[in-house]
Design a protein around this motif. Structure first.
Motif, short mmCIF file in Angstrom:
data_model
loop_
_atom_site.label_atom_id
_atom_site.label_comp_id
_atom_site.label_asym_id
_atom_site.label_seq_id
_atom_site.Cartn_x
_atom_site.Cartn_y
_atom_site.Cartn_z
N ASP A 146 38.55 41.70 39.25
CA ASP A 146 39.02 41.40 37.89
C ASP A 146 39.75 40.06 37.85
N ARG A 150 38.30 36.68 35.91
CA ARG A 150 39.04 36.05 34.81
C ARG A 150 39.41 34.60 35.14
N LYS A 153 36.34 32.28 35.14
CA LYS A 153 35.88 32.04 33.75
C LYS A 153 36.80 31.06 33.04
#
Ligand SMILES: Cc1cc2nc3c(=O)[nH]c(=O)nc-3n(C[C@H](O)[C@H](O)[C@H](O)COP(=O)(O)O)c2cc1C
Length: 320
Positions: A146, A150, A153
């Motif tokens: 996760d 994130r 990105k």
């Protein structure tokens, strides 16, 4: 991480790389890149919580708490961004920002600001302690995916993950991590460890610095994972001299990160390590690192099982 470095020795993230003077000195002594000290997610959250507590009685309006939280967070971040900005303008080598995190929280937006402040890359130092008996291995590992999803990105600069070896299935987990969009993995972080004072029945810090004998754990895993993962590998822990640097390159590392030796002997040690590397390359007729890098990785040696051997057998001396 896909970055072109002028040398394979990187000054690792530590309090040493928390000042412009030291970062300049590391570069002057031949470091190929510098990883700044980490901005700690926990530290930011703690700072915010403490400020809220300190100021609690002074603020009567609901928005005040949010305001202080934002202020403290901005304070920690701004200090870091200023350091990053000045360092990246002061040295001719990539300056890599570092975030130490334990969750995929809203702090991820900081990554973008670090990119804006001149970071050539971002090293994400993640550790989810596998100490909660109610959490499965998969749940713990999900945090890593996760966070990295994130962060990768959020920015365009290359991202690396600095991890520990606390994975139930290292090869599978590291393989998955390496394909999560990151450009590099740093194997492995070395943690602060507790010790016990047997006279005062109290806890005290364990050894802060690594020793050269701690090299072999990461050496084994660099050799085993090199060529089997989807990103570059950098070796960390126990690299204290030129021989250790050469071993990690032979095992398949693209670079090494050093911290303890810099505390103990100073940044000049980087130059000495590079001198040993150059002498080695001359002696063997190697012109570039690719002439020998990875030559001793697991899939290139005659006896790959030696890397997997963990028990001290009677004939443990026979590793060839
Ligand atoms: C005093 C000290 C402070 C450190 N601070 C950080 C840090 O802020 N962030 C981080 O990712 N690693 C930190 N580290 C870990 C180092 O970057 C490195 O991974 C570890 O010390 C193993 O390398 P070594 O054997 O060369 O010391 C620190 C290490 C030391 C000794």
């Amino acid at each position: 991480m896909g970055l072109e470095l002028r040398s394979p020795v990187i000054a690792a993230s530590s309090t040493l790389t928390g000042t412009v003077e030291n970062v300049v000195e590391a570069a002057r002594c031949g470091a190929g890149a510098v990883v700044l000290k980490s901005l700690f997610e926990e530290q930011i959250l703690l700072d915010s919580a403490e400020s809220v507590e300190e100021n609690e009685q002074r603020f009567w309006y609901g928005q005040a708490e949010d305001y202080i939280r934002e202020y403290s967070r901005a304070d920690a971040l701004n200090g870091y961004l200023a350091l990053l900005d000045e360092c990246s303008r002061s040295v001719p080598v990539p300056v890599i920002a570092s975030i130490n995190c334990v969750s995929a929280g809203e702090w991820v937006s900081f990554a973008r600001e670090m990119e804006g402040a001149g970071a050539a890359g971002l090293e994400v130092n993640i550790f989810v302690p596998p100490s909660d008996s109610s959490r499965s291995a998969r749940e713990n590992e999900q945090v890593y995916y996760d966070v990295l999803e994130r962060v990768t990105k959020a920015v365009h600069i290359p991202v690396s993950a600095k991890i520990s070896s606390y994975f139930s299935s290292m090869t599978e987990s590291v393989g998955r991590l390496s394909r999560s969009g990151i450009g590099g993995l740093v194997l492995f972080n070395r943690f602060f460890s507790p010790d016990i004072d047997i006279e005062t029945f109290s806890l005290k810090p364990g050894p802060v610095f690594s020793t050269p004998s701690e090299l072999h754990h990461s050496l084994r895993w660099i050799a085993m994972l090199s060529g089997r993962v989807g990103c570059d590998l950098a070796a960390s822990t126990g690299v204290h001299d030129g021989e250790a640097l050469i071993k990690q390159l032979l095992a398949g590392a693209s670079a090494v990160e050093v911290a303890s030796v810099l505390y103990q002997k100073g940044f000049e040690e980087i130059r000495i390590m590079l001198g040993v590397l150059e002498e080695y390359m001359d002696r063997h007729g190697f012109e570039r690192l690719s002439d020998f890098a990875g030559r001793m990785r697991m899939d290139a040696v005659e006896n790959p099982a030696a890397y997997e051997r963990v028990q001290f057998l009677k004939h443990f001396g026979n590793m060839s």
